[in-house]
Design an enzyme around this catalytic site. Structure first.
Site, PDB file in Angstrom:
ATOM      1  N   ARG A 114       0.818  -1.235   0.000  1.00 15.44           N
ATOM      2  CA  ARG A 114       0.000   0.000   0.000  1.00 15.44           C
ATOM      3  C   ARG A 114       0.843   1.273   0.000  1.00 15.44           C
ATOM      4  NH1 ARG A 114      -2.970  -3.707  -0.513  1.00 15.44           N
ATOM      5  NH2 ARG A 114      -5.085  -3.904   0.298  1.00 15.44           N
TER       6      ARG A 114
ATOM      7  N   SER B  30     -10.440  -0.728   4.069  1.00 12.76           N
ATOM      8  CA  SER B  30      -9.663  -1.058   5.276  1.00 12.76           C
ATOM      9  C   SER B  30      -9.135   0.224   5.891  1.00 12.76           C
ATOM     10  CB  SER B  30      -8.462  -1.935   4.911  1.00 12.76           C
ATOM     11  OG  SER B  30      -8.872  -3.086   4.228  1.00 12.76           O
TER      12      SER B  30
ATOM     13  N   GLU C 255      -4.242   2.791   7.122  1.00 12.73           N
ATOM     14  CA  GLU C 255      -4.069   2.556   5.695  1.00 12.73           C
ATOM     15  C   GLU C 255      -4.645   3.748   4.935  1.00 12.73           C
ATOM     16  OE1 GLU C 255      -5.292  -0.001   1.967  1.00 12.73           O
ATOM     17  OE2 GLU C 255      -6.534   1.215   3.222  1.00 12.73           O
TER      18      GLU C 255
HETATM   19  N1  EPU Z   1     -11.011 -11.230   9.850  1.00 13.49           N
HETATM   20  C1  EPU Z   1     -11.631 -11.396  11.079  1.00 13.49           C
HETATM   21  N2  EPU Z   1     -12.623 -10.528  11.417  1.00 13.49           N
HETATM   22  C2  EPU Z   1     -13.037  -9.523  10.605  1.00 13.49           C
HETATM   23  C3  EPU Z   1     -12.408  -9.363   9.352  1.00 13.49           C
HETATM   24  C4  EPU Z   1     -11.402 -10.228   8.988  1.00 13.49           C
HETATM   25  O1  EPU Z   1     -11.275 -12.271  11.841  1.00 13.49           O
HETATM   26  O2  EPU Z   1     -13.947  -8.793  10.991  1.00 13.49           O
HETATM   27  C5  EPU Z   1      -9.906 -12.138   9.481  1.00 13.49           C
HETATM   28  C6  EPU Z   1     -10.355 -13.473   8.938  1.00 13.49           C
HETATM   29  O3  EPU Z   1      -9.465 -14.440   9.420  1.00 13.49           O
HETATM   30  C7  EPU Z   1     -10.117 -13.350   7.434  1.00 13.49           C
HETATM   31  C8  EPU Z   1      -8.885 -12.456   7.419  1.00 13.49           C
HETATM   32  O4  EPU Z   1      -9.114 -11.557   8.502  1.00 13.49           O
HETATM   33  O5  EPU Z   1      -9.895 -14.579   6.878  1.00 13.49           O
HETATM   34  C9  EPU Z   1      -8.672 -11.695   6.170  1.00 13.49           C
HETATM   35  O6  EPU Z   1      -9.833 -10.933   5.871  1.00 13.49           O
HETATM   36  P1  EPU Z   1     -10.090 -10.435   4.379  1.00 13.49           P
HETATM   37  O7  EPU Z   1      -9.936 -11.561   3.434  1.00 13.49           O
HETATM   38  O8  EPU Z   1     -11.367  -9.686   4.337  1.00 13.49           O
HETATM   39  O9  EPU Z   1      -8.880  -9.473   4.102  1.00 13.49           O
HETATM   40  P2  EPU Z   1      -8.192  -8.349   4.963  1.00 13.49           P
HETATM   41  O10 EPU Z   1      -6.822  -8.821   5.320  1.00 13.49           O
HETATM   42  O11 EPU Z   1      -9.049  -7.861   6.064  1.00 13.49           O
HETATM   43  C10 EPU Z   1      -7.047  -7.265   2.898  1.00 13.49           C
HETATM   44  C11 EPU Z   1      -6.974  -5.901   2.279  1.00 13.49           C
HETATM   45  C12 EPU Z   1      -8.274  -5.592   1.551  1.00 13.49           C
HETATM   46  C13 EPU Z   1      -8.517  -6.649   0.479  1.00 13.49           C
HETATM   47  C14 EPU Z   1      -8.568  -8.015   1.157  1.00 13.49           C
HETATM   48  C15 EPU Z   1      -8.719  -9.131   0.181  1.00 13.49           C
HETATM   49  C16 EPU Z   1      -5.487  -4.642   3.726  1.00 13.49           C
HETATM   50  C17 EPU Z   1      -5.360  -3.583   4.759  1.00 13.49           C
HETATM   51  N3  EPU Z   1      -6.721  -4.917   3.321  1.00 13.49           N
HETATM   52  O12 EPU Z   1      -8.081  -7.184   3.892  1.00 13.49           O
HETATM   53  O13 EPU Z   1      -8.129  -4.344   0.903  1.00 13.49           O
HETATM   54  O14 EPU Z   1      -9.715  -6.409  -0.215  1.00 13.49           O
HETATM   55  O15 EPU Z   1      -7.340  -8.229   1.902  1.00 13.49           O
HETATM   56  O16 EPU Z   1      -7.499  -9.393  -0.420  1.00 13.49           O
HETATM   57  O17 EPU Z   1      -4.475  -5.189   3.289  1.00 13.49           O
HETATM   58  C18 EPU Z   1      -8.436  -2.031   1.224  1.00 13.49           C
HETATM   59  O18 EPU Z   1      -7.217  -1.927   1.067  1.00 13.49           O
HETATM   60  O19 EPU Z   1      -9.168  -1.029   1.465  1.00 13.49           O
HETATM   61  C19 EPU Z   1      -9.024  -3.334   1.157  1.00 13.49           C
HETATM   62  C20 EPU Z   1     -10.334  -3.544   1.343  1.00 13.49           C
END
Ligand code: EPU
Length: 340
Positions: A165, A239, A335
């Site tokens: 990012r 995020s 972020e």
């Molecule tokens: N999780 C929880 N509780 C929650 C949300 C997530 O426990 O309320 C855990 C779960 O284990 C889940 C893991 O977090 O499996 C990952 O969640 P998710 O797949 O939604 O991805 P993320 O790591 O929360 C990142 C990016 C997103 C992107 C997704 C999918 C960052 C800061 N965010 O989110 O990007 O869409 O992966 O690849 O790296 C953004 O940058 O605005 C954004 C939405």
């Protein structure tokens, strides 16, 4: 000729829908207008903020400077071989529209990045990433203007110093380089990236379906719609925090309390853990204080349920940050870009 507006409300220009005003605001539709803007006193004497789709920004207050919004348009093919295509896209084009057009034209690679809000310019600055793919993997070069010398230059991928990012446009060149277009190197032969766990699971669940890029696109759209809030109904900026990268020792500390902590190795001895999980474990998922809260289906997204001032959103975020720190000894970094 450029028109510079005064006391311009940015409410419709940021997906958090906070009602900050820009002292000066200018919308730029082409490179000629950009060059004339650079010559104005307002540009030379103001502090400046380059605004794309406003989908990753939190204005804390009125902005006492010049907000410049580039809305230039255009997509053109520069080169095409059997393997690749080089496509130049204007910085003001909508990112998701570009993903759709690419797929429709059978140019592959960026389908995992479907439905990310914002413009091409913003996507480059931020090196957007999702579902196992980052923009930098398909970015060939970036064209723009050095605002100090008024010279157009092209930066190759390596010159952009892309990271998680981040890029040179958020660091060394911040405020001094205006991206006008980006050139992407996309694949002509379909190749899917199913490295992200959730995508892998879908494929395993339906073994009779052979996933092609359109299938990946559809699944990513479905996944995002199922857990991320619609910015029109629930103003937000995706995020709010980055996923922290922690060392082995710190991971062991978290594991001692929560043996099932989700994590994956990003480097030797370094692990990324989901900030959304840390926030949920701290009891903040779906919690609301007044008109600010985390989304009930995804703790990493902060929703503006009706405040006009960005400071209230930041105060809410700081409470989360503090409690996560107290519980896990991990400091979450924002972020979203905070503008004051
Ligand atoms: N999780 C929880 N509780 C929650 C949300 C997530 O426990 O309320 C855990 C779960 O284990 C889940 C893991 O977090 O499996 C990952 O969640 P998710 O797949 O939604 O991805 P993320 O790591 O929360 C990142 C990016 C997103 C992107 C997704 C999918 C960052 C800061 N965010 O989110 O990007 O869409 O992966 O690849 O790296 C953004 O940058 O605005 C954004 C939405």
């Amino acid at each position: 000729m450029v028109t510079i507006l005064e006391n311009f409300s940015l409410k419709g220009r940021n997906t958090f829908a906070v009602d900050a005003k820009a002292r000066h605001f200018c919308e730029i539709k082409n490179e000629i207008q950009l060059l004339s803007l650079l010559e104005t006193q307002t540009f030379q004497q103001s502090c400046r903020f380059f605004l794309g789709g406003g989908s990753n920004v939190l204005f804390l207050d009125d902005f006492d400077g010049l907000v410049i919004n580039l809305s230039n348009k255009g997509i053109k093919i520069l080169e095409s071989t059997d393997e690749h295509v080089l496509v130049e896209v204007a910085a003001g084009e909508n990112w998701h529209k570009f993903v759709e057009i690419s797929l429709r034209n059978k140019f592959y690679g960026i389908e995992n990045l479907a439905l990310i809000p914002g413009t091409i310019g913003g996507a480059v600055v931020q090196n957007i990433g999702a579902y196992g793919v980052e923009l930098k993997e398909f970015l060939h070069s970036v064209r723009g203007i050095n605002v100090k010398s008024s010279e157009f230059i092209t930066l190759a991928n390596d010159d952009c110093y892309f990271g998680y990012r981040t890029s040179i446009f958020k660091t060394k060149l911040k405020g001094n380089f205006f991206i006008t277009s980006a050139i992407f190197k996309l694949l002509k032969r379909p190749k899917v990236n199913l490295s992200y766990n959730e995508l892998k699971q879908i494929v395993r669940r339906f073994p009779f379906i052979k996933p092609d890029p359109k299938y990946v696109f559809d699944q990513v759209v479905r996944l995002r719609q199922s857990k991320l809030p619609d910015i029109v109904k629930f103003p937000n900026a995706g995020s709010f925090f980055k996923n922290p990268v922690i060392g082995q020792e710190q991971l062991e500390f978290v594991k001692s309390k929560f043996p099932d902590v989700p994590n994956y190795q990003v480097d030797n001895g370094w692990y990324k853990i989901p900030a959304g999980w840390l926030i949920e474990m701290t009891g903040w998922k779906g919690r609301r204080i007044g008109n600010v809260g985390t989304y009930d289906k995804h703790a990493l997204v902060i929703v503006n349920y009706g405040v006009n001032n960005g400071k209230e959103i930041l105060e809410f975020a700081k409470k989360i940050q503090q409690e996560v720190y107290e519980k896990f000894n991990i400091l979450l970094e924002t972020e979203v870009e905070i503008v004051s």
